[in-house]
Scaffold this motif. Structure first.
Motif, PDB file in Angstrom:
ATOM      1  N   LEU A   6       0.947  -1.118  -0.302  1.00 49.89           N
ATOM      2  CA  LEU A   6       0.250   0.093   0.096  1.00 49.89           C
ATOM      3  C   LEU A   6       1.245   1.213   0.236  1.00 49.89           C
ATOM      4  N   LEU A   7       0.399   1.973  -0.709  1.00 46.51           N
ATOM      5  CA  LEU A   7       0.685   3.733  -1.050  1.00 46.51           C
ATOM      6  C   LEU A   7      -0.046   4.974   0.241  1.00 46.51           C
ATOM      7  N   VAL A   8       0.652   5.001   1.028  1.00 47.86           N
ATOM      8  CA  VAL A   8      -0.371   6.239   1.657  1.00 47.86           C
ATOM      9  C   VAL A   8       0.188   7.220   1.440  1.00 47.86           C
ATOM     10  N   ALA A   9      -0.963   7.596   1.408  1.00 49.65           N
ATOM     11  CA  ALA A   9      -1.071   9.368   0.342  1.00 49.65           C
ATOM     12  C   ALA A   9      -1.232  10.575   2.075  1.00 49.65           C
ATOM     13  N   ILE A  10       0.085  10.861   2.261  1.00 45.97           N
ATOM     14  CA  ILE A  10       0.083  11.782   3.901  1.00 45.97           C
ATOM     15  C   ILE A  10       0.670  12.582   3.542  1.00 45.97           C
ATOM     16  N   SER A  93       0.490   7.424  -9.358  1.00 47.37           N
ATOM     17  CA  SER A  93       0.139   6.562 -10.871  1.00 47.37           C
ATOM     18  C   SER A  93       1.845   6.220 -11.140  1.00 47.37           C
ATOM     19  N   GLU A  94       2.255   6.719 -11.129  1.00 47.49           N
ATOM     20  CA  GLU A  94       4.133   6.671 -10.956  1.00 47.49           C
ATOM     21  C   GLU A  94       5.018   5.724 -10.379  1.00 47.49           C
ATOM     22  N   LEU A  95       4.145   6.347  -9.277  1.00 46.01           N
ATOM     23  CA  LEU A  95       5.042   4.649  -8.047  1.00 46.01           C
ATOM     24  C   LEU A  95       4.684   4.021  -8.214  1.00 46.01           C
ATOM     25  N   LEU A  96       3.491   3.825  -8.107  1.00 43.26           N
ATOM     26  CA  LEU A  96       2.695   2.257  -8.131  1.00 43.26           C
ATOM     27  C   LEU A  96       3.267   2.077  -8.871  1.00 43.26           C
ATOM     28  N   ASP A 102       0.505  -1.714  -4.781  1.00 41.34           N
ATOM     29  CA  ASP A 102      -0.798  -2.364  -5.442  1.00 41.34           C
ATOM     30  C   ASP A 102      -1.627  -0.768  -5.548  1.00 41.34           C
ATOM     31  N   TYR A 103      -2.462  -0.516  -4.035  1.00 42.34           N
ATOM     32  CA  TYR A 103      -3.261   0.249  -4.032  1.00 42.34           C
ATOM     33  C   TYR A 103      -2.548   1.827  -3.605  1.00 42.34           C
ATOM     34  N   VAL A 104      -3.094   2.779  -3.754  1.00 34.43           N
ATOM     35  CA  VAL A 104      -2.923   4.585  -3.437  1.00 34.43           C
ATOM     36  C   VAL A 104      -4.232   4.000  -1.700  1.00 34.43           C
ATOM     37  N   VAL A 105      -3.466   4.391  -1.046  1.00 34.33           N
ATOM     38  CA  VAL A 105      -5.002   4.834   0.392  1.00 34.33           C
ATOM     39  C   VAL A 105      -4.691   6.364   0.593  1.00 34.33           C
ATOM     40  N   ILE A 140      -7.580   3.043  -5.954  1.00 33.69           N
ATOM     41  CA  ILE A 140      -7.888   3.987  -4.818  1.00 33.69           C
ATOM     42  C   ILE A 140      -8.230   3.503  -3.606  1.00 33.69           C
ATOM     43  N   VAL A 141      -8.440   3.283  -2.300  1.00 33.50           N
ATOM     44  CA  VAL A 141      -8.846   2.664  -1.329  1.00 33.50           C
ATOM     45  C   VAL A 141      -9.231   4.100  -0.265  1.00 33.50           C
ATOM     46  N   ARG A 142     -10.507   4.264   0.072  1.00 26.30           N
ATOM     47  CA  ARG A 142     -10.405   4.653   0.932  1.00 26.30           C
ATOM     48  C   ARG A 142     -11.016   3.957   2.735  1.00 26.30           C
ATOM     49  N   PRO A 143     -10.145   3.679   3.414  1.00 24.04           N
ATOM     50  CA  PRO A 143     -11.047   3.114   4.547  1.00 24.04           C
ATOM     51  C   PRO A 143     -12.093   4.097   6.100  1.00 24.04           C
ATOM     52  N   LEU A 144     -10.960   5.550   5.854  1.00 25.60           N
ATOM     53  CA  LEU A 144     -11.505   5.570   7.370  1.00 25.60           C
ATOM     54  C   LEU A 144     -13.186   6.670   6.644  1.00 25.60           C
ATOM     55  N   LEU A 145     -13.540   6.181   5.626  1.00 23.94           N
ATOM     56  CA  LEU A 145     -14.313   7.315   5.166  1.00 23.94           C
ATOM     57  C   LEU A 145     -15.823   6.757   6.021  1.00 23.94           C
TER      58      LEU A 145
END
Length: 372
Positions: A6-10, A93-96, A102-105, A140-145
């Protein structure tokens, strides 16, 4: 999901720090990605340093990048918010791809969802815009939604987490902040359970969207035919439906059209009328609407346009006006006269091909046509 990378967007803000803490504590394989948009001078650089320090503390991979956001937005004529979004998601997308992730979170939460709903509502939107932010959208996954900002803050405080505060989040010159700090408090005063009621409404909207999807799939075979380059819509079949414009909107909403009245009017327009978006062209062709990529329309040498006997004005690929006349009028380089009795409809308009010829009036024999 634990077998995925997972790639966490922070950003460094509370929400993304809590998301990082949760995923790391649960044993997920995570990396951090931070965008420095260089919009807040020293504060932007301090955010970046905070994220780098957090990555080192947790001993996880971290990636940072600096963007000249102002220059990008000016060049592409977009707002700061849209420009920043385009920059970060392109980079994600480039980093993935580069690191086999696998996913941007992202750390979007229920309050973000409500704000997005209200923004779309003020601008005018269909059911898609009222559905809020999807929890899963491609990679793209948003688990805190499903959690509120208050719940996330309580978690951060209970674990004594540190984060960076973005002063611009209080600036009500931005629409989202105005809704967050002015409109939503009034709504919550009227209904303290506003967020829960909103979540319930989203569920009902999703149910309605599914009904629409089922109905579209049911009628599509009688209306649409597809080939490699285009999609054709049978106008007579569309007009038999209870509300043709509503169905046409559902068929075409993903192709960038904005002026929907013009789209609907195309069903009754003359052959050759068309509308274009950045990516696609919708063309009236006799009893059909043809949807095809714009570059295909103007680059395909084999494209053939038909003229029926009832067509009076043709707009595409060149403008023609067809009239019946009893005798020759004054000659003009923009006018040609042909014997109607020798015409076989439908007529075809296409690009010149080797071997084409015609018989000019006043000359003996035939003459090769030329490409113009």
């Amino acid at each position: 999901m634990k077998d995925k990378k997972l790639l966490v967007a922070i950003s460094g803000g509370m929400d993304s720090v809590v998301l990082t803490h949760l995923l790391h504590g649960l044993g997920y394989a995570i990396s951090l990605a931070h965008c420095n948009f260089q919009l807040r001078d020293q504060a932007s650089d301090l955010d970046e340093k905070f994220v780098v320090s957090l990555g080192e503390k947790l001993q996880i991979p971290k990636y940072t990048i600096q963007f000249d956001t102002v220059k990008y937005c000016k060049k592409n004529k977009v707002s700061t918010q849209i420009g920043a979004r385009e920059l970060r998601y392109t980079w994600f997308s480039e980093l993935l791809a580069l690191h086999g992730l696998d996913y941007v979170v992202t750390a979007h939460h229920a309050n973000d969802n409500l704000e997005t709903f209200l923004i779309n509502l003020t601008r005018g939107t269909g059911l898609d815009g009222l559905s809020g932010i999807p929890a899963l959208n491609g990679n793209i996954v948003r688990p805190l939604l499903f959690f509120s900002r208050e719940q996330i803050k309580n978690y951060a405080l209970s674990y004594d987490l540190s984060w960076r505060e973005d002063a611009s989040n209080t600036d009500t010159k931005y629409l989202r902040n105005k809704i967050r700090h002015t409109i939503i408090p009034i709504l919550q005063e009227m209904n303290p359970s506003m967020l829960q009621s909103f979540t319930k409404s989203l569920y009902f909207i999703e149910q309605s969207k599914q009904i629409i999807k089922d109905r579209i799939e049911e009628v599509e075979p009688s209306i649409i035919s597809r080939n490699a380059d285009s999609i054709s819509f049978k106008i007579s079949a569309l007009k038999k439906l209870s509300d043709p414009s509503a169905y046409l909107y559902q068929f075409l909403k993903g192709y960038g059209f904005k002026e929907w009245n013009d789209v609907y009017n195309l069903m009754n327009a003359t052959t050759g009328k068309f509308l274009k978006t950045k990516s696609h062209t919708l063309l009236k062709d006799r009893d059909f609407l043809l949807l095809l990529p714009t570059h295909k329309l103007y680059s395909n040498d084999s494209q053939v346009f038909k003229i029926t006997e009832s067509d009076v004005v043709v707009e595409e690929p060149i403008r023609l006006m067809v009239k019946n006349v009893q005798k020759l009028a004054s000659l003009s380089k923009n006018t040609i006269y042909v014997d109607k009795n020798l015409l076989n409809y439908p007529l075809s308009i296409r690009k010149w091909s080797d071997g084409d010829y015609f018989f000019p009036k006043g000359m003996l024999g035939k003459k090769r046509s030329i490409s113009i």
